[in-house]
Write a protein that holds these residues in place. Structure first.
Motif, mmCIF file in Angstrom:
data_model
loop_
_atom_site.group_PDB
_atom_site.id
_atom_site.type_symbol
_atom_site.label_atom_id
_atom_site.label_comp_id
_atom_site.label_asym_id
_atom_site.label_seq_id
_atom_site.Cartn_x
_atom_site.Cartn_y
_atom_site.Cartn_z
ATOM 1 N N GLU A 189 7.378 31.841 -3.725
ATOM 2 C CA GLU A 189 7.623 30.980 -4.874
ATOM 3 C C GLU A 189 8.582 29.842 -4.526
ATOM 4 O O GLU A 189 8.453 28.734 -5.049
ATOM 5 C CB GLU A 189 8.184 31.795 -6.045
ATOM 6 N N ALA A 190 9.510 30.116 -3.621
ATOM 7 C CA ALA A 190 10.473 29.091 -3.204
ATOM 8 C C ALA A 190 9.885 28.145 -2.164
ATOM 9 O O ALA A 190 10.492 27.123 -1.841
ATOM 10 C CB ALA A 190 11.730 29.752 -2.649
ATOM 11 N N GLY A 191 8.707 28.486 -1.649
ATOM 12 C CA GLY A 191 8.099 27.640 -0.624
ATOM 13 C C GLY A 191 8.768 27.748 0.726
ATOM 14 O O GLY A 191 8.511 26.943 1.626
ATOM 15 N N ASN A 192 9.620 28.726 0.874
ATOM 16 C CA ASN A 192 10.379 28.887 2.118
ATOM 17 C C ASN A 192 9.621 29.829 3.050
ATOM 18 O O ASN A 192 10.059 30.935 3.355
ATOM 19 C CB ASN A 192 11.768 29.430 1.807
ATOM 20 N N VAL A 193 8.446 29.390 3.503
ATOM 21 C CA VAL A 193 7.566 30.239 4.289
ATOM 22 C C VAL A 193 7.006 29.464 5.482
ATOM 23 O O VAL A 193 7.038 28.237 5.525
ATOM 24 C CB VAL A 193 6.388 30.765 3.441
ATOM 25 N N LYS A 194 6.488 30.228 6.424
ATOM 26 C CA LYS A 194 5.775 29.663 7.569
ATOM 27 C C LYS A 194 4.311 30.061 7.437
ATOM 28 O O LYS A 194 3.991 31.169 7.025
ATOM 29 C CB LYS A 194 6.363 30.192 8.875
ATOM 30 N N ILE A 195 3.422 29.139 7.781
ATOM 31 C CA ILE A 195 1.989 29.397 7.686
ATOM 32 C C ILE A 195 1.396 29.448 9.086
ATOM 33 O O ILE A 195 1.579 28.523 9.885
ATOM 34 C CB ILE A 195 1.284 28.313 6.854
ATOM 35 N N ASP A 196 0.702 30.550 9.376
ATOM 36 C CA ASP A 196 0.000 30.651 10.651
ATOM 37 C C ASP A 196 -1.092 29.592 10.700
ATOM 38 O O ASP A 196 -1.901 29.478 9.773
ATOM 39 C CB ASP A 196 -0.630 32.039 10.821
ATOM 40 N N ASN A 197 -1.103 28.833 11.768
ATOM 41 C CA ASN A 197 -2.076 27.755 11.917
ATOM 42 C C ASN A 197 -3.395 28.324 12.431
ATOM 43 O O ASN A 197 -3.498 28.765 13.571
ATOM 44 C CB ASN A 197 -1.528 26.709 12.897
ATOM 45 N N ARG A 198 -4.421 28.302 11.590
ATOM 46 C CA ARG A 198 -5.742 28.806 11.957
ATOM 47 C C ARG A 198 -6.759 27.669 12.095
ATOM 48 O O ARG A 198 -7.971 27.889 12.034
ATOM 49 C CB ARG A 198 -6.216 29.826 10.915
ATOM 50 N N ARG A 248 -12.061 24.181 7.313
ATOM 51 C CA ARG A 248 -11.131 23.510 8.230
ATOM 52 C C ARG A 248 -10.365 22.411 7.511
ATOM 53 O O ARG A 248 -9.153 22.251 7.687
ATOM 54 C CB ARG A 248 -11.910 22.915 9.412
ATOM 55 N N LEU A 249 -11.049 21.657 6.667
ATOM 56 C CA LEU A 249 -10.419 20.577 5.923
ATOM 57 C C LEU A 249 -9.315 21.098 5.004
ATOM 58 O O LEU A 249 -8.188 20.581 5.003
ATOM 59 C CB LEU A 249 -11.473 19.833 5.095
ATOM 60 N N GLU A 250 -9.635 22.136 4.213
ATOM 61 C CA GLU A 250 -8.640 22.666 3.278
ATOM 62 C C GLU A 250 -7.432 23.213 4.024
ATOM 63 O O GLU A 250 -6.284 23.020 3.604
ATOM 64 C CB GLU A 250 -9.263 23.758 2.410
ATOM 65 N N HIS A 251 -7.684 23.919 5.120
ATOM 66 C CA HIS A 251 -6.576 24.480 5.895
ATOM 67 C C HIS A 251 -5.700 23.368 6.453
ATOM 68 O O HIS A 251 -4.461 23.435 6.367
ATOM 69 C CB HIS A 251 -7.133 25.341 7.028
ATOM 70 N N ALA A 252 -6.321 22.341 7.002
ATOM 71 C CA ALA A 252 -5.559 21.237 7.591
ATOM 72 C C ALA A 252 -4.765 20.481 6.536
ATOM 73 O O ALA A 252 -3.625 20.037 6.799
ATOM 74 C CB ALA A 252 -6.508 20.290 8.328
ATOM 75 N N GLY A 261 0.286 14.661 10.412
ATOM 76 C CA GLY A 261 0.215 16.072 10.064
ATOM 77 C C GLY A 261 -1.104 16.695 10.474
ATOM 78 O O GLY A 261 -1.143 17.830 10.966
ATOM 79 N N LEU A 262 -2.195 15.954 10.287
ATOM 80 C CA LEU A 262 -3.501 16.472 10.680
ATOM 81 C C LEU A 262 -3.598 16.598 12.198
ATOM 82 O O LEU A 262 -4.196 17.548 12.710
ATOM 83 C CB LEU A 262 -4.598 15.540 10.155
ATOM 84 N N ARG A 263 -3.006 15.663 12.906
ATOM 85 C CA ARG A 263 -3.010 15.742 14.363
ATOM 86 C C ARG A 263 -2.202 16.941 14.843
ATOM 87 O O ARG A 263 -2.612 17.663 15.760
ATOM 88 C CB ARG A 263 -2.453 14.452 14.955
ATOM 89 N N TYR A 264 -1.064 17.179 14.205
ATOM 90 C CA TYR A 264 -0.235 18.333 14.580
ATOM 91 C C TYR A 264 -1.007 19.639 14.350
ATOM 92 O O TYR A 264 -0.949 20.562 15.166
ATOM 93 C CB TYR A 264 1.047 18.324 13.756
ATOM 94 N N ALA A 265 -1.745 19.693 13.247
ATOM 95 C CA ALA A 265 -2.508 20.908 12.921
ATOM 96 C C ALA A 265 -3.516 21.233 14.013
ATOM 97 O O ALA A 265 -3.806 22.405 14.277
ATOM 98 C CB ALA A 265 -3.212 20.738 11.582
#
Length: 357
Positions: free
Chosen positions: A118-127, A178-182, A308-312
């Motif tokens: 809820e706080a947005g203080n998370v890391k997302i695994d890049n798939r 892929r688009l939504e994830h990126a 950001g998309l390039r980093y993904a």
């Protein structure tokens, strides 16, 4: 509960007296998150843990009843060390306790996890690379089959035409995944505020809602062009495939006319292609869709989310913590800053992957 389950697990004593150790690999099918065991041992049981070392993430020395042991997460896996000759029943019981300890830790952290989301203080695994791999695989398979398939009337009896259509539909779905994830990952490079449940809501929103939140479509002409192309692909192909072959216009309907075969109800939408009788996506449509998706990729990389998309694309996890988002924003100010940041991030990711601490 933790005290009961871990009652026989005690701080280490006399480890130096052990002449020889036996090593047992603890499978990830039983310990999918070894760090939960580390948390239970150190935070819930109060036993000292040791941090990073050469090819090792952490380790804990302890005793089970009067038997010394060590658990360690190493590059080669999660391992349990016991004195040589330890009875099998002791090892089995210890492993059972460690598994339960991981479960207790998961329950203990459950509420904290919800709060952090809820706080947005998370890391997302890049798939991204998973979805990219699926997209490229399905696209290649469709291309290969269409290139060698029969044409004209013979296409009705060539299974490669039908198979190519299957792969083409899967390709479109993989592209949108892929688009939504990126888009989610790239939001960390913007002024997006992930707090108050905003990140959770954003990830759960449809792709077009994500798109509208990520770009100012009134002023960003490149993003608007990409949005229009994707909307057309979705309307013409993805929606019918996802909804049993039916679109909103009614192109699947035919009506009877005396003396002739059934006629498409919406004649203005009628396409003369014999392949339509065996596949939802013909080879001409497939080529057009591939061109559209390639154009979308080109447009999106030139938008404000380009960095950001390039980093993904490099597969590295992305953190939405305030400190990380500030780093991302600074890196996205200029191409040279981004290149430096990307190189440093890759180096750090490789170090963690190889446990070169």
């Amino acid at each position: 509960i933790a005290e009961q389950v871990l009652a026989d697990i005690l701080p280490p004593i006399d480890l130096e007296s052990v002449a020889r150790w036996e090593v047992y690999r603890l499978g990830f099918e039983d310990f999918s998150l070894p760090d939960l065991v580390f948390f239970a041992m150190t935070r819930l049981r109060g036993i000292k843990g040791f941090g990073r070392g050469e090819k090792i993430a952490w380790s804990v020395d302890a005793c089970f009843r009067d038997v010394p042991f060590q658990i360690a997460l190493r590059k080669r896996g999660f391992e349990l060390y016991l004195p040589e000759g330890t009875p099998e029943e002791v090892r089995t019981e210890l492993v059972r306790r460690l598994k339960k300890a991981g479960g207790i830790a998961a329950s203990f952290l459950k509420d904290a996890g919800k709060q952090q989301i809820e706080a947005g203080n998370v890391k997302i695994d890049n798939r991204f690379l998973v979805f990219e791999g699926a997209y490229r695989f399905f696209r290649t398979e469709a291309e290969t089959r269409f290139e060698t398939a029969q044409t004209g009337f013979a296409a009705l009896f060539d299974p490669k035409v039908r198979e190519a259509g299957y792969f083409a539909g899967a390709m479109i779905n993989a592209y949108f995944s892929r688009l939504e994830h990126a888009l989610v990952l790239a939001m960390a490079f913007t002024s997006f505020d992930p707090t108050n449940g905003a990140l959770r809501k954003f990830t759960a929103s449809p792709w077009d809602a994500k798109f509208a939140a990520a770009f100012d479509l009134a002023t960003d002409t490149l993003a608007k062009s990409a949005r229009d192309i994707l909307g057309r692909v979705k309307k013409d192909h993805r929606n019918p495939i996802s909804h049993g072959g039916f679109d909103k216009k009614g192109t699947a309907f035919h009506f009877h006319v005396s003396g002739i075969a059934p006629v498409p109800a919406i004649l203005s939408e009628y396409e003369v292609s014999i392949e339509k009788y065996v596949t939802d996506i013909t080879r001409d449509q497939f080529q057009a869709v591939c061109g559209d998706l390639d154009e979308c990729d080109r447009l999106l990389k030139a938008t404000s989310l380009g960095f950001g998309l390039r980093y993904a694309e490099f597969g590295m996890s992305i953190s939405f913590s305030a400190a990380s988002r500030e780093q991302y924003k600074r890196a996205a100010e200029r191409p040279e800053l981004f290149d430096e940041f990307l190189e440093a991030s890759q180096t750090q990711a490789d170090m963690h992957l190889n446990m070169d601490f």
